[in-house]
Enzyme design. Sequence first.
Site, PDB file in Angstrom:
ATOM      1  N   GLY A 150       0.840  -1.187   0.000  1.00 20.08           N
ATOM      2  CA  GLY A 150       0.000   0.000   0.000  1.00 20.08           C
ATOM      3  C   GLY A 150       0.873   1.233   0.000  1.00 20.08           C
ATOM      4  O   GLY A 150       2.000   1.223  -0.511  1.00 20.08           O
ATOM      5  N   ARG A 173      -2.886  -7.599  -1.665  1.00 18.78           N
ATOM      6  CA  ARG A 173      -4.043  -8.495  -1.639  1.00 18.78           C
ATOM      7  C   ARG A 173      -4.413  -8.958  -3.038  1.00 18.78           C
ATOM      8  O   ARG A 173      -4.781 -10.115  -3.250  1.00 18.78           O
ATOM      9  CB  ARG A 173      -5.225  -7.772  -0.974  1.00 18.78           C
ATOM     10  CG  ARG A 173      -6.491  -8.611  -0.866  1.00 18.78           C
ATOM     11  CD  ARG A 173      -7.542  -7.875  -0.065  1.00 18.78           C
ATOM     12  NE  ARG A 173      -7.813  -6.554  -0.634  1.00 18.78           N
ATOM     13  CZ  ARG A 173      -8.621  -5.668  -0.075  1.00 18.78           C
ATOM     14  NH1 ARG A 173      -9.218  -5.947   1.069  1.00 18.78           N
ATOM     15  NH2 ARG A 173      -8.840  -4.496  -0.655  1.00 18.78           N
ATOM     16  N   ARG A 176      -1.723  -5.985  -9.418  1.00 20.42           N
ATOM     17  CA  ARG A 176      -1.968  -4.750 -10.163  1.00 20.42           C
ATOM     18  C   ARG A 176      -0.628  -4.263 -10.731  1.00 20.42           C
ATOM     19  O   ARG A 176       0.430  -4.803 -10.397  1.00 20.42           O
ATOM     20  CB  ARG A 176      -2.603  -3.664  -9.291  1.00 20.42           C
ATOM     21  CG  ARG A 176      -1.724  -3.167  -8.154  1.00 20.42           C
ATOM     22  CD  ARG A 176      -2.440  -2.080  -7.364  1.00 20.42           C
ATOM     23  NE  ARG A 176      -1.583  -1.417  -6.401  1.00 20.42           N
ATOM     24  CZ  ARG A 176      -1.353  -1.835  -5.176  1.00 20.42           C
ATOM     25  NH1 ARG A 176      -1.912  -2.962  -4.747  1.00 20.42           N
ATOM     26  NH2 ARG A 176      -0.560  -1.156  -4.355  1.00 20.42           N
ATOM     27  N   ARG A 232       1.653  -5.342  11.954  1.00 18.66           N
ATOM     28  CA  ARG A 232       1.069  -5.573  13.276  1.00 18.66           C
ATOM     29  C   ARG A 232       1.615  -6.897  13.787  1.00 18.66           C
ATOM     30  O   ARG A 232       1.864  -7.823  13.006  1.00 18.66           O
ATOM     31  CB  ARG A 232      -0.459  -5.627  13.218  1.00 18.66           C
ATOM     32  CG  ARG A 232      -1.129  -4.284  12.991  1.00 18.66           C
ATOM     33  CD  ARG A 232      -1.004  -3.374  14.202  1.00 18.66           C
ATOM     34  NE  ARG A 232      -1.767  -2.151  14.080  1.00 18.66           N
ATOM     35  CZ  ARG A 232      -1.306  -1.017  13.585  1.00 18.66           C
ATOM     36  NH1 ARG A 232      -0.048  -0.977  13.127  1.00 18.66           N
ATOM     37  NH2 ARG A 232      -2.058   0.058  13.509  1.00 18.66           N
ATOM     38  N   ASP A 255       9.317  -4.192  14.623  1.00 18.55           N
ATOM     39  CA  ASP A 255       8.808  -3.001  15.301  1.00 18.55           C
ATOM     40  C   ASP A 255       7.516  -3.312  16.031  1.00 18.55           C
ATOM     41  O   ASP A 255       7.067  -2.513  16.853  1.00 18.55           O
ATOM     42  CB  ASP A 255       8.572  -1.869  14.290  1.00 18.55           C
ATOM     43  CG  ASP A 255       8.139  -0.584  14.978  1.00 18.55           C
ATOM     44  OD1 ASP A 255       8.812  -0.185  15.953  1.00 18.55           O
ATOM     45  OD2 ASP A 255       7.135   0.027  14.571  1.00 18.55           O
ATOM     46  N   HIS A 279       7.388  -0.568  18.696  1.00 14.93           N
ATOM     47  CA  HIS A 279       6.251  -0.044  17.933  1.00 14.93           C
ATOM     48  C   HIS A 279       6.330   1.480  17.803  1.00 14.93           C
ATOM     49  O   HIS A 279       5.419   2.213  18.215  1.00 14.93           O
ATOM     50  CB  HIS A 279       4.919  -0.446  18.576  1.00 14.93           C
ATOM     51  CG  HIS A 279       3.761  -0.359  17.613  1.00 14.93           C
ATOM     52  ND1 HIS A 279       2.595  -1.078  17.772  1.00 14.93           N
ATOM     53  CD2 HIS A 279       3.587   0.370  16.468  1.00 14.93           C
ATOM     54  CE1 HIS A 279       1.747  -0.785  16.787  1.00 14.93           C
ATOM     55  NE2 HIS A 279       2.327   0.093  16.000  1.00 14.93           N
ATOM     56  N   GLY A 281       7.197   2.951  14.701  1.00 12.23           N
ATOM     57  CA  GLY A 281       7.282   3.269  13.280  1.00 12.23           C
ATOM     58  C   GLY A 281       6.717   4.635  12.942  1.00 12.23           C
ATOM     59  O   GLY A 281       7.280   5.369  12.127  1.00 12.23           O
TER      60      GLY A 281
END
Length: 317
Positions: A150, A173, A176, A232, A255, A279, A281
């Site tokens: 993304g 996902r 493209r 995550r 992270d 965490h 980032g």
Amino acid sequence: MTADVWLPIPADEIDGLPAPAESGLTYRFWDGGRDFPADPADCVYYVVPYMKGMEVAIRPLPAMRSVRVVQTLSAGIDHVEPGLPLLPEGVRLCNAKGVHEASTAELTLALILASLRGIPGFVRGQDAEEWRDGFYPALADKSVLIVGYGSIGAAIEDRLAPFECARVARVARSARATERGEVRALADLPELLPDADVVIVSTPLTEQTKGLVGADFLARMKDGALLVNVARGPVVDTKALLAEVDCGRLTAALDVTDPEPLPAGHPLWHAPGVLISPHVGGSTSAFMPRAKRLLVEQLTRFAAGEPLRNVVVTTGL
């Protein structure tokens, strides 16, 4: 009825917000404290407190009967999604696309370079007054795979460009085409993983991606490869990862972890070849200016009745 906007940043610290007298909006400051700043039933635009967890994020939602927009200041929305069934139909959930790309991409490169070039060992050597010279891997000539292409994945590739990587493969996902090249589908991972020296995970946390980096995924990575997780924690199966790093076959830079925060005594803390950042980032000096710009743009659009940016879910649809 009062048209309240709940902000986790005091309104007088955000230049350019629509004026209350002209917009009809009343700004209320709430950063997750025990007491609400006003009646949640009067809130029409709720900006979720940043990095305060799921319990705080969804606490006011059951009483927000007039809310029309829920805005996160994070790229991920997994901490808010459990509360969506509590909301009226037609509420738009917007994320913070555009806020965290630069900071997260910076940290991703920092983790890669630190892991490959042995920086943690140098720091320990400095503490012990030891000269730990040697021969270390470079990012140059490495094959990199970005899983989750993304806006953050694209920002990471932008910063990889000067490092003379052999190739960069992209997975999202669905397949493209982009200006930089082909983006492959998640279904193509088994073909792509064995070729990658560095695998970067930057996917959102969804039912599809939870546990995506499990035993089979890790087993397909080549010997000596580096896994970097800036997505995550639950995207990676911690037990499966520990099995691979404990035997020295893979290394990792994380992270985010599962569980998080990582408790004292957890085996990840001292696993060989694992570098952990807490965490952070998106938690940099770049966050606040970008977050404020996003809120000004979104609330200006909202007050004018114009389409909002970054709508990822509309309740009832």
